[in-house]
Design an enzyme around this catalytic site. Sequence first.
Site, PDB file in Angstrom:
ATOM      1  N   GLY A 116       3.079  -0.930   4.212  1.00 12.69           N
ATOM      2  CA  GLY A 116       3.145   0.486   3.858  1.00 12.69           C
ATOM      3  C   GLY A 116       4.568   0.877   3.512  1.00 12.69           C
ATOM      4  N   GLY A 117       5.272   1.488   4.473  1.00 14.42           N
ATOM      5  CA  GLY A 117       6.610   2.044   4.252  1.00 14.42           C
ATOM      6  C   GLY A 117       7.577   1.137   3.504  1.00 14.42           C
ATOM      7  N   HIS A 125      -9.257   1.503   5.090  1.00 15.96           N
ATOM      8  CA  HIS A 125      -7.960   1.645   5.759  1.00 15.96           C
ATOM      9  C   HIS A 125      -8.118   2.597   6.948  1.00 15.96           C
ATOM     10  CE1 HIS A 125      -3.808   2.752   6.552  1.00 15.96           C
ATOM     11  NE2 HIS A 125      -3.479   1.637   5.934  1.00 15.96           N
ATOM     12  N   GLU A 159      -6.433   4.949   7.969  1.00 18.70           N
ATOM     13  CA  GLU A 159      -6.199   6.369   7.653  1.00 18.70           C
ATOM     14  C   GLU A 159      -7.447   6.982   7.015  1.00 18.70           C
ATOM     15  OE1 GLU A 159      -2.574   5.725   5.494  1.00 18.70           O
ATOM     16  OE2 GLU A 159      -1.566   5.234   7.369  1.00 18.70           O
ATOM     17  N   SER A 193       3.944  -1.901  10.188  1.00 21.32           N
ATOM     18  CA  SER A 193       5.396  -1.975  10.324  1.00 21.32           C
ATOM     19  C   SER A 193       5.966  -3.343   9.936  1.00 21.32           C
ATOM     20  CB  SER A 193       5.821  -1.576  11.742  1.00 21.32           C
ATOM     21  OG  SER A 193       5.420  -0.236  12.006  1.00 21.32           O
ATOM     22  N   GLY A 216       3.029   2.614  10.657  1.00 26.94           N
ATOM     23  CA  GLY A 216       3.984   3.706  10.457  1.00 26.94           C
ATOM     24  C   GLY A 216       4.743   4.099  11.705  1.00 26.94           C
ATOM     25  N   GLU A 233      -4.976  -4.635  10.823  1.00 23.64           N
ATOM     26  CA  GLU A 233      -3.935  -3.616  10.986  1.00 23.64           C
ATOM     27  C   GLU A 233      -4.175  -2.844  12.280  1.00 23.64           C
ATOM     28  OE1 GLU A 233      -2.113  -2.524   6.879  1.00 23.64           O
ATOM     29  OE2 GLU A 233      -3.749  -1.160   7.291  1.00 23.64           O
ATOM     30  N   ASN A 237       0.871  -1.177   0.000  1.00 22.25           N
ATOM     31  CA  ASN A 237       0.000   0.000   0.000  1.00 22.25           C
ATOM     32  C   ASN A 237       0.908   1.226   0.000  1.00 22.25           C
ATOM     33  OD1 ASN A 237      -1.742   2.086   0.511  1.00 22.25           O
ATOM     34  ND2 ASN A 237      -2.288   1.422   2.584  1.00 22.25           N
ATOM     35  N   TRP A 238       1.023   1.844  -1.162  1.00 25.66           N
ATOM     36  CA  TRP A 238       1.974   2.953  -1.297  1.00 25.66           C
ATOM     37  C   TRP A 238       1.460   4.247  -0.668  1.00 25.66           C
ATOM     38  CZ3 TRP A 238       3.548   2.479  -7.196  1.00 25.66           C
ATOM     39  CH2 TRP A 238       4.202   1.258  -7.381  1.00 25.66           C
ATOM     40  N   LYS A 239       0.200   4.286  -0.325  1.00 26.80           N
ATOM     41  CA  LYS A 239      -0.395   5.515   0.255  1.00 26.80           C
ATOM     42  C   LYS A 239      -0.141   6.699  -0.694  1.00 26.80           C
ATOM     43  CE  LYS A 239       0.063   3.331   4.715  1.00 26.80           C
ATOM     44  NZ  LYS A 239       0.201   3.450   6.166  1.00 26.80           N
TER      45      LYS A 239
HETATM   46  P1  13P Z   1       3.440   0.624   7.585  1.00 21.50           P
HETATM   47  O1  13P Z   1       3.911  -0.681   6.987  1.00 21.50           O
HETATM   48  O2  13P Z   1       4.158   1.811   7.039  1.00 21.50           O
HETATM   49  O3  13P Z   1       3.379   0.557   9.060  1.00 21.50           O
HETATM   50  O4  13P Z   1       1.914   0.804   7.085  1.00 21.50           O
HETATM   51  C1  13P Z   1       1.020  -0.232   7.244  1.00 21.50           C
HETATM   52  C2  13P Z   1      -0.219   0.078   6.508  1.00 21.50           C
HETATM   53  O5  13P Z   1      -0.951   0.981   6.845  1.00 21.50           O
HETATM   54  C3  13P Z   1      -0.523  -0.722   5.297  1.00 21.50           C
HETATM   55  O6  13P Z   1      -1.798  -0.474   4.841  1.00 21.50           O
END
Ligand code: 13P
Length: 257
Positions: free
Chosen positions: A239-240, A100, A102, A218, A178, A172, A10-12
């Site tokens: 994510g990251g 998600h 967020e 993470s 993050g 999640e 998930n590149w956000k």
């Molecule tokens: P991180 O891997 O950056 O913690 O993000 C997780 C996430 O929100 C994937 O959707």
Amino acid sequence: MSRLPLQAGNWKMNLDHLEAIQLVQRLGYHLDDTDYDRTEVVVCPAFTALRSVQTLIEGDRLRIGLGAQDCHWEESGSFTGAVSPGMLAKLDVSYVVCGHSERRRLFGETDDVVNRKVRAVLAHGMTPILCVGESEEQRDQGRTESVVVGQVEACLDGVEDRQVAGMVIAYEPVWAIGTGRTAEPGEAGATCGVVRAAVAERRGTDAAEALRVQYGGSVKPGNIEALMRQADIDGTLVGGASLDPDDFAVICRWHRL
Ligand code: 13P
């Protein structure tokens, strides 16, 4: 039943379409058929990069799947700034992340909104990756299970059991996103088990056994092996670390570790 693991990036709100192409090319160099046979690999770029990535995947015959990070639930209409599920399906998008944390936290999405999105995505032949997870406060109050089960129940309302079977639910924990704080693998696995048990109770064991449950929060090359060793974890939503093709490739090749 053996479930094919799904590692999804998930590149956000990162990477323009040129950077996106570069990343997918580099990821493609790292992976071969033996990896794809063991693990499904999906990237979820921003809307502006979907078309470029789709063209690359098709042109180079990459076995990388395409996902979107969100969509509206309506077919079309006066919803300025929104993208419909039909538009995504036309781009060969296979997966859509729904709910998600967020989106829930920063854009006010409720379980009801997420449920509409899940149903709209399914109606267009795509697979929702439904995100659930507790906040730090809810965790401290010992409410993890009830929060997660409540979200699963509400967001799957009106979805047929056979559709649930084909879905992906990503657990999640909000406090692990993050932050560099990963849920301890055993704990992550146990909560993914809670998700599966909730589905089994409400939708039957067939749906629960077929459903893929991901962990997200993470995820890194250093913890992927321990996470994937958990019986109820069928992959991760990253994510990251998915913004680095070398790191994400290690996550996709977890079986080689
Ligand atoms: P991180 O891997 O950056 O913690 O993000 C997780 C996430 O929100 C994937 O959707």
